[in-house]
Design an enzyme around this catalytic site. Structure first.
Site, mmCIF file in Angstrom:
data_model
loop_
_atom_site.group_PDB
_atom_site.id
_atom_site.type_symbol
_atom_site.label_atom_id
_atom_site.label_comp_id
_atom_site.label_asym_id
_atom_site.label_seq_id
_atom_site.Cartn_x
_atom_site.Cartn_y
_atom_site.Cartn_z
ATOM 1 C CD GLU A 78 -2.982 -1.050 0.179
ATOM 2 O OE1 GLU A 78 -3.107 0.029 -0.445
ATOM 3 O OE2 GLU A 78 -3.675 -2.065 -0.043
ATOM 4 N NE ARG A 88 -15.354 -5.220 4.192
ATOM 5 C CZ ARG A 88 -15.626 -6.459 4.574
ATOM 6 N NH1 ARG A 88 -16.893 -6.821 4.755
ATOM 7 N NH2 ARG A 88 -14.666 -7.335 4.778
ATOM 8 C CB CYS A 141 -6.315 -3.139 6.336
ATOM 9 S SG CYS A 141 -6.513 -4.930 6.496
ATOM 10 C CG HIS A 165 -4.668 -5.212 1.780
ATOM 11 N ND1 HIS A 165 -4.747 -3.841 1.622
ATOM 12 C CD2 HIS A 165 -5.481 -5.515 2.819
ATOM 13 C CE1 HIS A 165 -5.585 -3.341 2.529
ATOM 14 N NE2 HIS A 165 -6.050 -4.341 3.267
#
Length: 215
Positions: A78, A88, A141, A165
Site C-alpha cells: 500500500e 463496512r 487495515c 494486503h
C-alpha cells in the site's frame, strides 16, 4: 536490522486469516535481518496499542503490517493511509465506526516509507502476482497503517513503516464463486520476497518504474 511484521487475527465470517497464518510461518531471519512476528486483533484502536507496545519493546528499524483483502488477485503493498475509519462491518469487539477521524492532530494522509515498487517487483520475480495499491480502504487495515504512521510522526521517527494486503486462502473461497485466492505457501513466499526487497533497498531510493495499475 530488525523488522517487525504483524498479522491480523480472523474476522467477520471467516475462521482463519491468511495474514497471521503467513506471518507465523515467515523465517526468523531474512538476508541478515531479524524478523519479529506479532499477532494483532482486528479491533480498531486495540490493534494500535499492540503495535505501539511491540515498537517500544523491540525497537525495530522497519514495520510491515499484513492484512487480508478478499477479492484481490495478488499481494499489494500500500502507498498511502488516510485519516478515516468507516467500517463496512463491525470489528471483532462489535465496534463499527462511520466517517470517524482517527486522529484530529494527524495528517489527512500518510505515505509509506517502504520501497513498495521494489517490493511488488520482487514478488512478481518470485512468480506471484503483485501491484502497488493506492487505497488501503477504510477498515482496520487502513486504520493500523495510519496509526503506525502516526506513531512514527509523533513518537518513533526512526522507523520506516508500511502495509501490504494479501488475498483470501483457497479454503476461504469455497463458497465465494469466482473469487481469487492464493495458497498459504505462496503468501509466505511473497511476503518473504517483499521483506528481502526492504532489506536490499535499505538506504536506497525505490525503483523508478511503473508497478501499479491504471485504477
Amino acid at each position: 536490522m530488525k523488522i517487525l511484521v504483524t498479522g491480523f487475527d480472523p474476522f467477520g465470517p471467516d475462521k482463519i486469516n491468511p495474514a497471521i497464518e503467513a506471518v507465523k510461518r515467515l523465517p526468523d531471519t531474512i538476508k541478515g535481518a531479524t524478523i519479529v512476528k506479532v499477532e494483532i486483533p482486528t479491533i480498531f484502536n486495540k490493534c494500535a496499542e499492540v503495535v505501539h507496545d511491540a515498537i517500544a519493546r523491540e525497537k525495530p528499524d522497519y514495520v510491515l503490517n499484513i492484512g487480508q483483502a478478499g477479492g484481490r488477485f495478488g499481494l499489494t503493498p500500500e502507498r498511502v493511509a488516510i485519516n478515516l475509519d468507516d467500517g463496512r462491518i463491525a470489528d471483532n469487539a462489535g465496534y463499527q465506526p462511520l466517517n470517524h477521524t482517527i486522529h484530529e492532530d494527524g495528517a489527512n494522509a500518510y505515505f509509506t516509507q517502504l520501497p513498495i515498487k521494489a517490493m511488488a517487483h520482487a514478488i512478481r520475480e518470485a512468480g506471484l502476482p503483485s501491484t502497488v495499491s493506492n487505497t488501503a480502504g477504510t477498515y482496520v487495515c487502513n486504520h493500523i497503517m495510519y496509526q503506525t504512521q502516526y506513531m512514527r510522526d509523533k513518537e518513533f521517527p526512526q522507523i520506516k513503516a508500511g502495509f501490504m494486503h494479501i488475498p483470501f486462502l483457497p479454503d476461504q473461497v469455497t463458497n465465494r464463486p469466482n473469487t481469487p485466492s492464493l495458497s498459504l505457501a505462496d503468501d509466505v513466499r511473497g511476503i518473504t520476497a517483499a521483506l528481502e526487497a526492504i532489506v536490499e533497498f535499505d538506504g536506497k531510493a525505490d525503483l523508478d518504474t511503473v508497478e501499479g495499475t491504471i485504477a
